[in-house]
Design a protein around this motif. Structure first.
Motif, mmCIF file in Angstrom:
data_model
loop_
_atom_site.group_PDB
_atom_site.id
_atom_site.type_symbol
_atom_site.label_atom_id
_atom_site.label_comp_id
_atom_site.label_asym_id
_atom_site.label_seq_id
_atom_site.Cartn_x
_atom_site.Cartn_y
_atom_site.Cartn_z
ATOM 1 N N VAL A 50 1.154 -1.229 0.243
ATOM 2 C CA VAL A 50 0.098 0.098 0.057
ATOM 3 C C VAL A 50 0.795 0.745 -0.246
ATOM 4 N N TYR A 51 1.793 1.121 1.582
ATOM 5 C CA TYR A 51 3.032 1.995 0.771
ATOM 6 C C TYR A 51 3.619 2.438 -0.375
ATOM 7 N N GLY A 52 3.747 1.523 -0.309
ATOM 8 C CA GLY A 52 4.540 1.443 -1.734
ATOM 9 C C GLY A 52 4.315 2.027 -3.289
ATOM 10 N N THR A 53 2.340 0.991 -2.969
ATOM 11 C CA THR A 53 1.539 2.410 -4.495
ATOM 12 C C THR A 53 1.119 3.282 -4.195
ATOM 13 N N ILE A 54 1.179 3.786 -3.032
ATOM 14 C CA ILE A 54 0.617 5.581 -2.508
ATOM 15 C C ILE A 54 1.925 6.348 -3.019
ATOM 16 N N VAL A 55 3.003 5.898 -2.372
ATOM 17 C CA VAL A 55 4.263 6.817 -2.592
ATOM 18 C C VAL A 55 5.016 7.505 -4.130
ATOM 19 N N SER A 56 4.791 6.122 -4.721
ATOM 20 C CA SER A 56 5.343 6.005 -6.388
ATOM 21 C C SER A 56 4.188 6.717 -7.128
ATOM 22 N N SER A 57 2.636 6.482 -6.477
ATOM 23 C CA SER A 57 1.900 7.526 -7.613
ATOM 24 C C SER A 57 1.883 8.237 -7.163
ATOM 25 N N PHE A 58 2.140 9.433 -6.249
ATOM 26 C CA PHE A 58 2.103 10.620 -5.648
ATOM 27 C C PHE A 58 3.197 11.581 -6.275
ATOM 28 N N LEU A 59 4.854 10.492 -6.277
ATOM 29 C CA LEU A 59 5.754 11.205 -7.306
ATOM 30 C C LEU A 59 5.321 11.324 -8.213
ATOM 31 N N SER A 60 4.796 10.325 -9.265
ATOM 32 C CA SER A 60 4.345 10.523 -10.440
ATOM 33 C C SER A 60 3.790 11.872 -10.734
ATOM 34 N N ILE A 83 9.277 7.975 -11.705
ATOM 35 C CA ILE A 83 9.871 8.923 -13.196
ATOM 36 C C ILE A 83 9.114 7.915 -14.054
ATOM 37 N N ILE A 84 8.753 6.875 -14.124
ATOM 38 C CA ILE A 84 8.701 6.163 -15.491
ATOM 39 C C ILE A 84 7.153 6.048 -15.063
ATOM 40 N N LEU A 85 7.127 6.283 -14.268
ATOM 41 C CA LEU A 85 5.194 6.387 -14.337
ATOM 42 C C LEU A 85 4.433 7.607 -14.972
ATOM 43 N N ALA A 86 5.293 8.583 -13.707
ATOM 44 C CA ALA A 86 5.486 10.130 -14.736
ATOM 45 C C ALA A 86 4.838 10.600 -15.882
ATOM 46 N N ILE A 87 6.022 9.611 -17.133
ATOM 47 C CA ILE A 87 5.884 9.859 -18.011
ATOM 48 C C ILE A 87 4.663 8.722 -18.916
ATOM 49 N N MET A 88 4.641 7.982 -17.943
ATOM 50 C CA MET A 88 3.471 6.981 -18.260
ATOM 51 C C MET A 88 1.722 7.439 -18.599
ATOM 52 N N ILE A 89 2.163 8.955 -17.359
ATOM 53 C CA ILE A 89 -0.080 9.090 -17.093
ATOM 54 C C ILE A 89 0.465 10.552 -18.161
ATOM 55 N N LEU A 90 1.431 10.940 -18.489
ATOM 56 C CA LEU A 90 1.508 12.265 -18.798
ATOM 57 C C LEU A 90 0.545 12.350 -19.732
ATOM 58 N N PRO A 91 0.394 11.752 -20.910
ATOM 59 C CA PRO A 91 -0.500 11.621 -22.300
ATOM 60 C C PRO A 91 -1.791 11.303 -21.440
ATOM 61 N N ILE A 92 -2.525 10.913 -20.825
ATOM 62 C CA ILE A 92 -3.992 11.014 -20.939
ATOM 63 C C ILE A 92 -4.482 12.684 -20.019
ATOM 64 N N ILE A 93 -3.695 12.692 -18.678
ATOM 65 C CA ILE A 93 -4.357 13.764 -18.008
ATOM 66 C C ILE A 93 -3.741 14.927 -19.146
ATOM 67 N N ARG A 99 -4.923 5.728 -12.819
ATOM 68 C CA ARG A 99 -3.401 4.714 -14.077
ATOM 69 C C ARG A 99 -2.427 4.252 -13.149
ATOM 70 N N ALA A 100 -2.110 5.114 -12.611
ATOM 71 C CA ALA A 100 -0.618 5.066 -12.118
ATOM 72 C C ALA A 100 -0.796 3.984 -10.590
ATOM 73 N N LEU A 101 -1.638 3.897 -9.641
ATOM 74 C CA LEU A 101 -2.040 2.904 -8.819
ATOM 75 C C LEU A 101 -2.079 1.823 -9.370
ATOM 76 N N GLY A 102 -3.248 1.372 -10.806
ATOM 77 C CA GLY A 102 -2.960 -0.131 -10.840
ATOM 78 C C GLY A 102 -1.713 -0.341 -12.105
ATOM 79 N N GLU A 103 -0.796 0.702 -12.054
ATOM 80 C CA GLU A 103 -0.027 -0.090 -13.593
ATOM 81 C C GLU A 103 0.777 -0.761 -13.005
ATOM 82 N N THR A 104 1.344 -1.460 -13.784
ATOM 83 C CA THR A 104 1.732 -2.903 -13.003
ATOM 84 C C THR A 104 3.212 -3.086 -13.381
#
Lengths: 293, 342
Positions: free
Chosen positions: B101-111, B197-207, B259-264
């Motif tokens: 849970v911690y890892g998902t939240i931190v990585s998503s918000f970082l992105s 960082i990689i999540l950020a690149i991936m969610i950029l287009p949708i936002i 997107r970021a939360l569920g990205e695998t």
């Protein structure tokens, strides 16, 4: 006379501060665009640079060799991906288009809104969850990992996308076209299929291709459904290789030879996706497809 | 009854006129004709399409049912403690999902932290600032980012992004921002920062594309009105456009979060996959989606599998809530349904 209103000289009235902020923001927006395009360029450049060396005839025609032996290829993975995608399309495309027809032709009510909302929600369900569900539905029932399970997982992901784009495309067909058909005594279902859907064909196909491209590179839902396979398999109830799975397992492996092949596979995958989408876009844009207007 | 031609005035008014050429038919035959005309076929077609539409509802119900039944074992064994315990120990059959849970939240918000300014900047540039001829190519190119499969992002991240982080960015961050204690420890490259960082690149287009969409939905008069008051370009964008579109933009951001939360895959490949809670962004972590991806097909034992499904159920519920919220916000600006005649 100096009664000329000053406000007509707008540019001189805007303070230096406001102008500075304006140029700063414009510059920042430009920089943002650059920073967004940078990784895109880098990814494509690396794909071509690293991938081109590993793609050769053997890569496209052979199955993987054991660790340590050079050579081998991803032929079975490419075939497996196509196979799984065909299974997925066979289930997902008719259901998706049907749902799209329902939403546009019969769904202008509360129930339609509810379905619309649910489709958007389903669209956002993480792909790994879809994998779990397909595992429970198909793998546990059949008793082993299978191409069918992979196809079911991908079909679930295609349906909401196709439904929503089909709906949007059908709504672009003017209501007068439908009315003209009704006026000639054509029944409603014939009108929908032969007039409305046919007029929107190119748009609907574009939507289908977008859904196809979206699931073509999916890995997470295949991990424990199609599972992967080192050999050829055309049985729907057996584990099957897929390009994306192969890229994943090669990328996280410790062998240089496999890393090289992973880049090759990635290049092939992106080419498959980009070519299929652009080809259909171009065809649809030029009205080469039946019913395109 | 008498036949149609002479008896026409006797027919009930609601009955449609007979078709030309087949005017001389009995009422019975007329009703048959009417049915044969299309009514039954129309009904069948309607129910078929209804079934297709309802299949979407059925799928969601099915997903919920599968997740709930398959996770009940773990739910009964650990209850709510499951999400607050941090030991994930398959050997002793003890499961706590807190590190994931911690890892998902931190990585998503970082992105989000990285992606949101870039995405909004891009959208502003494309809709308001760029020359007209550049708009479509720019929009198309950002959309291309969305077409790249997750596994290819992961591949690129492993072999390109992670080495760059290890050699340049992480030492630099440690040197100048080490005092924040967010950038401590050995710079492996792989870890929470790489995932963000990689999540950020991936969610950029949708936002970015949703922001573009809602900005375009703001009426032209708003812009003209603000400009007429003597505003600069930026003031026009800020007051005339962004302020009117803010609910939709927030929706886009939340959709990106979903997107970021569920990205695998991409995350699994670079986050390090270690179920630990570390403050430093250099440290390896683990997310809810990654643990399912890595361990599901190897999970031996019913409780183990059930615990993984429960992680999936939690992830599902969170993304549903997040996405629904986003939908409502975006719909509040663009009014949801695509309109007739575009």
């Amino acid at each position: 006379m100096d009664s000329k209103p000053k406000s007509l000289n707008l540019p001189h009235e805007i303070s230096f501060y406001r102008r500075a902020v304006n140029s700063l923001v414009v510059g920042a927006a430009g920089l943002a665009v650059f920073l967004v395009l940078l990784p895109l360029g880098a990814i494509f450049a690396y794909l071509v640079y690293k991938g081109i060396g590993s793609v050769n005839w053997a890569f496209l025609t052979q199955t993987p060799k054991p660790v340590g032996e050079p050579g081998g290829g991803m032929a079975n993975a490419i075939g497996g991906s196509v196979y799984i995608l065909l299974i997925a399309s066979a289930m997902g495309v008719p259901l998706g288009i049907g749902a799209g027809i329902f939403l546009s032709e019969y769904g202008r009510n509360h129930f339609g809104n509810f379905v619309r909302f649910t489709a958007d929600v389903l669209n956002g369900v993480p792909s790994i969850i879809v994998g779990i569900v397909a595992y429970g539905l198909v793998v546990l029932t059949q008793g082993h990992f299978s191409a069918l399970a992979g196809g079911v997982a991908l079909a679930i992901m295609m349906i909401p996308t196709i439904a929503r784009t089909t709906e949007a495309m059908l709504l672009l067909v003017p209501i007068q076209v439908r009315e003209a058909a009704y006026g000639l005594g054509v029944s409603r279902w014939r009108t929908t299929l032969s007039i409305t859907l046919r007029t929107a064909t190119s748009g609907v196909i574009t939507g289908v291709m977008l859904a196809f491209a979206r699931v073509a590179g999916e890995t997470a839902p295949l991990l424990f459904t199609a599972f992967g396979n080192q050999y050829w398999n055309w049985k729907a109830n057996q584990p099957t290789a897929a390009l994306s799975l192969q890229i994943f397992s090669y990328a996280i492996s410790p062998f240089d030879e496999w890393h090289r092949q992973a880049w090759g596979g990635a290049l092939i995958l992106i080419i498959l996706i980009v070519v299929s989408v652009t080809a259909v876009r171009v065809a649809a844009g030029r009205g080469m497809l039946r019913g395109a207007n | 009854m008498s036949n149609g031609a002479l008896g026409a005035p006797h027919l009930p008014r609601s009955q449609p006129l007979a078709k030309p050429g087949i005017a001389l038919v009995s009422a019975r035959r007329q009703s048959l004709l009417r049915a044969g005309d299309s009514r039954i076929a129309d009904q069948i077609f309607y129910y078929l399409m209804l079934a297709c539409g309802a299949s979407i509802l059925a799928l969601v119900v099915l997903i919920v049912y599968e997740l709930i039944t398959k996770s009940s074992l773990s739910w009964h064994a650990f209850g709510f403690k499951f999400f607050f315990a941090s030991d994930w120990d398959p050997v002793n059959d003890k499961y706590g999902a807190l590190p994931f849970v911690y890892g998902t939240i931190v990585s998503s918000f970082l992105s989000l932290l990285i992606a949101v300014p870039l995405a909004i900047g891009t959208a502003v540039f494309v809709t308001e600032l760029s020359p007209r001829w550049l708009r479509t190519p720019l929009a198309f190119t950002t959309e291309l980012l969305a077409a790249i499969p997750s596994v290819i992002y992961g591949l690129w991240a492993i072999f390109v992004l992670v080495p760059i982080l290890r050699q340049y960015l992480q030492p630099w961050l440690a040197k100048y921002f080490g005092w924040t204690t967010l950038f401590e420890g050995p710079p492996y490259g792989i870890g929470m920062l790489a995932a963000g960082i990689i999540l950020a690149i991936m969610i950029l287009p949708i936002i970015s594309s949703i922001t573009r969409e809602v900005m375009t939905a703001v009426s032209q008069q708003q812009r003209e009105a603000v400009l007429a008051l003597g505003a600069t370009r930026w003031e026009m964008i800020r007051i005339g456009v962004l302020r009117n579109a803010r609910a939709g933009i927030l929706g886009g951001i939340i959709l990106g979060l979903g997107r970021a939360l569920g990205e695998t895959m991409a995350v699994t490949m670079v986050i390090g996959n270690r179920p630990e809670i570390a403050k430093s962004l250099f440290a390896p972590g683990y997310t809810m989606a990654s643990v399912i991806a890595n361990e599901f097909s190897e999970a031996t034992g019913d409780t183990y599998l059930s615990a993984l499904v429960e992680v999936g159920l939690a992830l599902f519920l969170v993304t549903i809530i997040v996405n629904s919220l986003a939908q409502v916000l975006v719909w509040s600006v663009t009014r949801g349904m695509p309109t007739r005649n575009g």
